[in-house]
Scaffold this motif. Structure first.
Motif, mmCIF file in Angstrom:
data_model
loop_
_atom_site.group_PDB
_atom_site.id
_atom_site.type_symbol
_atom_site.label_atom_id
_atom_site.label_comp_id
_atom_site.label_asym_id
_atom_site.label_seq_id
_atom_site.Cartn_x
_atom_site.Cartn_y
_atom_site.Cartn_z
ATOM 1 N N GLU A 164 17.930 -71.919 20.074
ATOM 2 C CA GLU A 164 18.009 -70.206 20.109
ATOM 3 C C GLU A 164 17.144 -69.976 19.974
ATOM 4 O O GLU A 164 15.847 -69.039 20.576
ATOM 5 C CB GLU A 164 18.408 -70.157 18.302
ATOM 6 N N MET A 165 15.226 -70.843 19.613
ATOM 7 C CA MET A 165 14.588 -70.322 19.867
ATOM 8 C C MET A 165 14.583 -70.244 21.582
ATOM 9 O O MET A 165 13.461 -69.171 21.868
ATOM 10 C CB MET A 165 13.277 -71.435 19.029
ATOM 11 N N ARG A 203 15.321 -66.985 22.605
ATOM 12 C CA ARG A 203 14.820 -66.382 22.567
ATOM 13 C C ARG A 203 13.318 -65.654 22.940
ATOM 14 O O ARG A 203 12.918 -64.453 23.723
ATOM 15 C CB ARG A 203 14.383 -65.330 20.735
ATOM 16 N N ASN A 204 12.437 -66.898 23.267
ATOM 17 C CA ASN A 204 11.856 -66.716 24.634
ATOM 18 C C ASN A 204 12.103 -66.325 25.569
ATOM 19 O O ASN A 204 11.305 -66.262 26.332
ATOM 20 C CB ASN A 204 10.962 -67.772 23.985
ATOM 21 N N GLN A 263 14.338 -64.275 26.758
ATOM 22 C CA GLN A 263 14.565 -63.042 26.922
ATOM 23 C C GLN A 263 13.059 -61.802 26.623
ATOM 24 O O GLN A 263 13.036 -60.811 27.470
ATOM 25 C CB GLN A 263 15.419 -62.348 25.584
ATOM 26 N N ARG A 264 12.418 -62.643 25.585
ATOM 27 C CA ARG A 264 11.176 -62.264 25.393
ATOM 28 C C ARG A 264 10.397 -62.027 27.285
ATOM 29 O O ARG A 264 9.387 -61.447 27.606
ATOM 30 C CB ARG A 264 10.120 -63.182 24.215
ATOM 31 N N TYR A 315 7.709 -58.853 19.855
ATOM 32 C CA TYR A 315 8.961 -59.998 19.824
ATOM 33 C C TYR A 315 9.288 -60.067 19.239
ATOM 34 O O TYR A 315 9.884 -60.943 19.055
ATOM 35 C CB TYR A 315 7.295 -60.482 18.536
ATOM 36 N N ASP A 316 9.452 -59.277 18.979
ATOM 37 C CA ASP A 316 11.398 -58.344 17.813
ATOM 38 C C ASP A 316 12.665 -58.689 18.884
ATOM 39 O O ASP A 316 11.845 -57.569 19.805
ATOM 40 C CB ASP A 316 10.708 -58.201 16.386
ATOM 41 N N VAL A 317 13.038 -59.471 19.360
ATOM 42 C CA VAL A 317 14.350 -59.877 20.278
ATOM 43 C C VAL A 317 15.349 -58.256 20.052
ATOM 44 O O VAL A 317 15.870 -57.642 21.028
ATOM 45 C CB VAL A 317 14.512 -60.387 20.371
ATOM 46 N N ASP A 318 15.608 -58.149 18.418
ATOM 47 C CA ASP A 318 16.199 -56.753 18.281
ATOM 48 C C ASP A 318 15.440 -55.659 18.833
ATOM 49 O O ASP A 318 16.640 -54.411 18.993
ATOM 50 C CB ASP A 318 16.319 -57.267 17.135
#
Length: 93
Positions: free
Chosen positions: A68-69, A72-73, A75-76, A88-91
């Protein structure tokens, strides 16, 4: 006085060298492989009363969180490469 101290030192050295060569309770199969179970401890832990019986879900929690990390990385970094700003916040993407 010096002779007395010298004789005590000789006795201590002799006793230390004798204890260093004493049996240490291990039977080495080969050099560096000296593990053996203690008396009463089974040679094979699986299925015995010492088996921890770990839950596979508990063991997989870390690998799931790492996946999951990484998602997210990814996507960032994709957002950063596209826009040039790091969020920082993917949302918020």
């Amino acid at each position: 006085m010096k002779n007395k101290i010298l004789s005590i030192a000789v006795l201590l050295t002799a006793s230390v060298s004798f204890t260093a060569q004493a049996y240490d309770g291990t039977n080495c199969k080969e050099p560096g492989n000296c593990w053996e179970p203690k008396p009463g401890y089974p040679a094979k832990v699986a299925g015995s009363k010492y088996d921890p019986k770990h839950d596979s879900n508990e063991l997989n929690k870390q690998s799931v969180s790492i996946k999951e990390m990484e998602a997210r990385n990814k996507q960032r970094s994709a957002h950063f490469n596209k826009t040039g700003t790091f969020v920082y916040d993917v949302d918020e993407l």
